[in-house]
Design a protein around this motif. Structure first.
Motif, PDB file in Angstrom:
ATOM      1  N   ARG A 271       0.828  -1.208   0.000  1.00  0.00           N
ATOM      2  CA  ARG A 271       0.000   0.000   0.000  1.00  0.00           C
ATOM      3  C   ARG A 271       0.865   1.262   0.000  1.00  0.00           C
ATOM      4  N   GLN A 272       1.940   1.231   0.786  1.00  0.00           N
ATOM      5  CA  GLN A 272       2.830   2.397   0.807  1.00  0.00           C
ATOM      6  C   GLN A 272       3.481   2.621  -0.551  1.00  0.00           C
ATOM      7  N   VAL A 273       3.831   1.517  -1.220  1.00  0.00           N
ATOM      8  CA  VAL A 273       4.413   1.640  -2.564  1.00  0.00           C
ATOM      9  C   VAL A 273       3.390   2.254  -3.516  1.00  0.00           C
ATOM     10  N   LEU A 274       2.139   1.829  -3.400  1.00  0.00           N
ATOM     11  CA  LEU A 274       1.078   2.365  -4.261  1.00  0.00           C
ATOM     12  C   LEU A 274       0.933   3.874  -4.063  1.00  0.00           C
ATOM     13  N   VAL A 275       0.864   4.279  -2.785  1.00  0.00           N
ATOM     14  CA  VAL A 275       0.587   5.684  -2.475  1.00  0.00           C
ATOM     15  C   VAL A 275       1.812   6.575  -2.726  1.00  0.00           C
ATOM     16  N   THR A 276       2.991   6.086  -2.342  1.00  0.00           N
ATOM     17  CA  THR A 276       4.185   6.937  -2.430  1.00  0.00           C
ATOM     18  C   THR A 276       4.815   6.917  -3.815  1.00  0.00           C
ATOM     19  N   ILE A 277       4.740   5.776  -4.493  1.00  0.00           N
ATOM     20  CA  ILE A 277       5.478   5.655  -5.753  1.00  0.00           C
ATOM     21  C   ILE A 277       4.539   5.539  -6.943  1.00  0.00           C
ATOM     22  N   GLU A 278       3.673   4.528  -6.939  1.00  0.00           N
ATOM     23  CA  GLU A 278       2.915   4.220  -8.162  1.00  0.00           C
ATOM     24  C   GLU A 278       1.920   5.319  -8.545  1.00  0.00           C
ATOM     25  N   LEU A 279       1.058   5.724  -7.599  1.00  0.00           N
ATOM     26  CA  LEU A 279       0.028   6.704  -7.958  1.00  0.00           C
ATOM     27  C   LEU A 279       0.618   8.039  -8.409  1.00  0.00           C
ATOM     28  N   PRO A 280       1.587   8.616  -7.650  1.00  0.00           N
ATOM     29  CA  PRO A 280       2.130   9.894  -8.135  1.00  0.00           C
ATOM     30  C   PRO A 280       2.715   9.782  -9.538  1.00  0.00           C
ATOM     31  N   LEU A 281       3.348   8.653  -9.836  1.00  0.00           N
ATOM     32  CA  LEU A 281       3.962   8.510 -11.151  1.00  0.00           C
ATOM     33  C   LEU A 281       2.910   8.262 -12.235  1.00  0.00           C
ATOM     34  N   ALA A 282       1.739   7.787 -11.830  1.00  0.00           N
ATOM     35  CA  ALA A 282       0.678   7.549 -12.802  1.00  0.00           C
ATOM     36  C   ALA A 282      -0.166   8.805 -13.031  1.00  0.00           C
ATOM     37  N   VAL A 283       0.005   9.807 -12.165  1.00  0.00           N
ATOM     38  CA  VAL A 283      -0.848  10.998 -12.214  1.00  0.00           C
ATOM     39  C   VAL A 283      -0.902  11.666 -13.593  1.00  0.00           C
ATOM     40  N   PRO A 284       0.218  11.891 -14.285  1.00  0.00           N
ATOM     41  CA  PRO A 284       0.103  12.562 -15.582  1.00  0.00           C
ATOM     42  C   PRO A 284      -0.788  11.803 -16.565  1.00  0.00           C
ATOM     43  N   VAL A 285      -0.654  10.488 -16.624  1.00  0.00           N
ATOM     44  CA  VAL A 285      -1.472   9.700 -17.553  1.00  0.00           C
ATOM     45  C   VAL A 285      -2.936   9.707 -17.105  1.00  0.00           C
ATOM     46  N   MET A 286      -3.147   9.595 -15.776  1.00  0.00           N
ATOM     47  CA  MET A 286      -4.518   9.623 -15.270  1.00  0.00           C
ATOM     48  C   MET A 286      -5.185  10.962 -15.568  1.00  0.00           C
ATOM     49  N   LEU A 287      -4.440  12.052 -15.383  1.00  0.00           N
ATOM     50  CA  LEU A 287      -4.997  13.381 -15.649  1.00  0.00           C
ATOM     51  C   LEU A 287      -5.378  13.531 -17.110  1.00  0.00           C
ATOM     52  N   ALA A 288      -4.564  12.965 -17.994  1.00  0.00           N
ATOM     53  CA  ALA A 288      -4.881  13.040 -19.421  1.00  0.00           C
ATOM     54  C   ALA A 288      -6.219  12.338 -19.690  1.00  0.00           C
ATOM     55  N   GLY A 289      -6.436  11.194 -19.025  1.00  0.00           N
ATOM     56  CA  GLY A 289      -7.690  10.456 -19.186  1.00  0.00           C
ATOM     57  C   GLY A 289      -8.872  11.253 -18.645  1.00  0.00           C
ATOM     58  N   ILE A 290      -8.667  11.898 -17.500  1.00  0.00           N
ATOM     59  CA  ILE A 290      -9.749  12.680 -16.889  1.00  0.00           C
ATOM     60  C   ILE A 290     -10.110  13.863 -17.783  1.00  0.00           C
ATOM     61  N   ARG A 291      -9.082  14.443 -18.399  1.00  0.00           N
ATOM     62  CA  ARG A 291      -9.326  15.572 -19.303  1.00  0.00           C
ATOM     63  C   ARG A 291     -10.176  15.123 -20.495  1.00  0.00           C
ATOM     64  N   VAL A 292      -9.851  13.943 -21.041  1.00  0.00           N
ATOM     65  CA  VAL A 292     -10.648  13.415 -22.157  1.00  0.00           C
ATOM     66  C   VAL A 292     -12.096  13.199 -21.717  1.00  0.00           C
ATOM     67  N   ALA A 293     -12.270  12.613 -20.513  1.00  0.00           N
ATOM     68  CA  ALA A 293     -13.614  12.352 -19.993  1.00  0.00           C
ATOM     69  C   ALA A 293     -14.399  13.649 -19.860  1.00  0.00           C
ATOM     70  N   LEU A 294     -13.719  14.672 -19.372  1.00  0.00           N
ATOM     71  CA  LEU A 294     -14.345  15.972 -19.162  1.00  0.00           C
ATOM     72  C   LEU A 294     -14.862  16.542 -20.481  1.00  0.00           C
ATOM     73  N   ILE A 295     -14.029  16.473 -21.495  1.00  0.00           N
ATOM     74  CA  ILE A 295     -14.414  17.032 -22.800  1.00  0.00           C
ATOM     75  C   ILE A 295     -15.560  16.221 -23.403  1.00  0.00           C
ATOM     76  N   LEU A 296     -15.465  14.894 -23.294  1.00  0.00           N
ATOM     77  CA  LEU A 296     -16.562  14.039 -23.779  1.00  0.00           C
ATOM     78  C   LEU A 296     -17.859  14.451 -23.103  1.00  0.00           C
ATOM     79  N   ASN A 297     -17.787  14.660 -21.787  1.00  0.00           N
ATOM     80  CA  ASN A 297     -18.997  14.998 -21.036  1.00  0.00           C
ATOM     81  C   ASN A 297     -19.591  16.326 -21.464  1.00  0.00           C
ATOM     82  N   VAL A 298     -18.756  17.324 -21.769  1.00  0.00           N
ATOM     83  CA  VAL A 298     -19.281  18.614 -22.213  1.00  0.00           C
ATOM     84  C   VAL A 298     -20.095  18.409 -23.485  1.00  0.00           C
ATOM     85  N   GLY A 299     -19.589  17.578 -24.391  1.00  0.00           N
ATOM     86  CA  GLY A 299     -20.300  17.326 -25.647  1.00  0.00           C
ATOM     87  C   GLY A 299     -21.567  16.527 -25.433  1.00  0.00           C
TER      88      GLY A 299
END
Lengths: 249, 319
Positions: free
Chosen positions: A162-190
């Motif tokens: 769990r510590q590895v997930l929170v300290t290492i994996e999630l922060p490093l995945a944030v840029p890719v996750m944010l890109a996905g959230i941005r796509v979702a946001l734009i889809l939703n506006v349409g």
């Protein structure tokens, strides 16, 4: 910071000014042409300042609620599916999410309306189904692309999974996750323009009223405002994306 | 406290669905403060053995003792906080500063902030990095050599008695690697940790290790001895092959002239060599066999020439 990063940032900044400028120009054009015309009573009612603001407000509320719901659903699900032992479930769940995006939202919307009646929540459900995939997939991809050596190093230092997930994996995945959230946001506006069919308002109802009353200026105003809204939201999301990216990567 | 720091007792590893052991039952004792190097070709089980010591790989059987305590069944996360771990890829966390990386284990152990800061500065100093200049940087702003120094500092953070190092200098250019090896030896003389170090580089093993464990095919431990012992008496042809040519010259690197005693005079047969052999290989063989002259074979016996070691040295000299 290296020169290459600076160049990349400079082009990023330059691009980030284009979207809001276009959006603002569109809004100005809409209101200028509304003011320049003699409006009949139906047009005047539909295109009054309060009416438009109310539609934009409903639209944003729909987008906000459904995007938050998508994040709350897809991120934990993506994390869960990327844990060892759960990986086998990844493919079938992605297939379901894929189907959610492949099925036309208008179909889901009408189906939900027939089965459960109209209202904002039917619209939210169909938006969530539609926008789930990019966030889910990017969460899984973002976690998967984390260097195994970092996870090895973390576990080797005595971090729990769990510590590895929170300290290492999630922060490093944030840029890719944010890109996905941005796509979702734009889809939703349409897609939120379809919410009018479950009586949930939004800019779609402006377009629909324009069609029903055969008033082309109203249809155009609704469509152009949706485009301007999508551009603005995308720009805002981009600003957030840059701000939330962890430093050092 | 016993003199033995790490004891492996019939530890072995077998993966499901695989014929044969990934690591055959292995027993060894590593003394406190000793620098032990595991060396062998890829796939010989040296890394798996290392990773069984901190249970990154769960042994299929056998017992592991560290500092007199049986750790085969303790909580692995707890165990690993007290064992330093350095890997080839370094594994610095890219979004944390150098100081935060070094302070990771102390933070896991719940140290106070100022204690972590003091310890971090001390360690960066120890590995030759100025804490003021480097503490606030991110890993990608460092060279490969600097990153691995930080990796070593991070492993030392909670002052663990045991350090496990998996090819730590393997991905570093030869010049930097040589310097890091030297610095690390100097560091080890001060901190006296019990170190288990994996490499596939024989030279590195012989240079660094107090004792060297040579692993062979089929994951068996072929020889476990001091570098001098291995070079002087290789256990078998496998070890001799693995040491490669030049073992006799390399052995000289481990001897000081003051250690030598005058040998008994003895008649030695001349070494027969062919005219195409390099001077280097001829000297190596003379050293190995203790020969003091060579016969260089010609087309026929009449063309044979004889050179003494003295003549060979003078003819081959750069002056």
């Amino acid at each position: 910071m290296s020169t290459r990063d600076e160049v990349a940032n400079a082009t990023g900044e330059a691009k980030s000014w284009v979207l809001p400028v276009i959006a603002a120009a569109l809004v100005v054009i809409v209101f200028a042409s509304i003011n320049a015309r003699e409006l009949d009573s139906i047009e005047a009612r539909l295109l009054s300042g309060e009416e438009i603001l109310a539609r934009v407000g409903e639209h944003l509320r729909l987008v906000a609620i459904s995007t938050v719901a998508v994040i709350l659903l897809a991120v934990p699900l993506g994390v869960l599916l990327s844990r060892p032992g759960m990986r086998l479930l990844g493919a079938p769940v992605l297939a379901v999410a894929n189907a959610g995006q492949a099925i036309p939202s208008i179909g889901i919307l009408v189906l939900l309306a027939i089965l459960f009646g109209v209202g904002i929540w039917m619209a939210v459900i169909s938006l969530v189904l539609y926008a789930l995939l990019p966030v889910l997939r990017n969460t899984m991809v973002g976690l998967k692309q984390v260097d195994r050596a970092l996870i090895d190093a973390g576990r080797g230092m005595g971090m729990s999974a769990r510590q590895v997930l929170v300290t290492i994996e999630l922060p490093l995945a944030v840029p890719v996750m944010l890109a996905g959230i941005r796509v979702a946001l734009i889809l939703n506006v349409g897609v939120a323009t379809l919410a009018t069919y479950t009586n949930a308002g939004g800019l779609g109802s402006l377009i629909e009223s324009g069609i029903v009353f055969n008033r082309m200026p109203v249809v155009l105003a609704g469509s152009i405002l949706t485009v301007a809204l999508a551009l603005s939201v995308d720009w805002l999301a981009g600003v957030c994306e840059r701000g939330l990216r962890p430093r050092g990567i | 406290m016993s003199d033995v720091m790490i004891r492996l007792d019939e530890v072995h590893k077998r993966y499901d669905g695989q014929a044969g052991d990934a690591v055959a039952p292995l027993s060894m004792e590593i003394r406190e403060g000793e620098f032990v190097v595991f060396v062998g070709p890829s796939g010989c089980g040296k890394t798996t053995t290392l990773r069984m010591i901190n249970r990154m790989v769960e042994p299929s059987g056998g017992r592991i003792w560290i500092d007199g305590r049986d750790v085969t069944d303790v909580d692995p996360d707890e165990l690993r906080k007290h064992i330093g771990y350095v890997i080839q890829q370094v594994g610095l966390i890219p979004h944390l500063t150098v100081a935060a990386n070094v302070g990771l284990v102390p933070k896991l152990l719940g140290w106070q902030r100022d204690r972590i800061e003091a310890r971090t500065a001390e360690l960066l100093d120890l590995v030759g990095l100025d804490p003021a200049a480097f503490g606030g940087r991110y890993p990608k702003q460092l060279s490969g050599g600097q990153q691995q120094r930080v990796g070593v500092a991070r492993a030392l953070a909670a002052d663990p008695p045991v350090m496990l190092m998996d090819e730590p200098f393997g991905a570093i250019d030869p010049i930097t690697r040589a310097r890091l090896q030297e610095e690390f030896l100097a560091l080890q003389r001060r901190i006296r940790k019990t170190i288990v170090f994996v490499t596939h580089d024989v030279d590195e093993a012989l240079r660094l290790g107090d004792r060297v464990a040579v692993f062979g095919e089929g994951s068996r431990l072929v020889q476990f001895d001091t570098p001098l012992g291995i070079l002087t008496n290789p256990a078998d042809d496998y070890v001799r092959d693995f040491l490669g040519s030049g073992a006799a010259v390399r052995r000289l690197g481990l001897l000081n002239v003051g250690d030598l005693r005058k040998p008994e005079p003895a008649d030695r047969l001349p070494l027969r060599v062919s005219s195409g052999d390099s001077v280097h290989s001829v000297l190596e063989r003379m050293l190995r066999d203790g020969a003091d002259r060579v016969i260089i074979e010609g087309e026929s016996t009449e063309d044979d020439r004889e050179l003494t070691l003295r003549e060979l040295l003078m003819a081959g000299s750069a002056r």
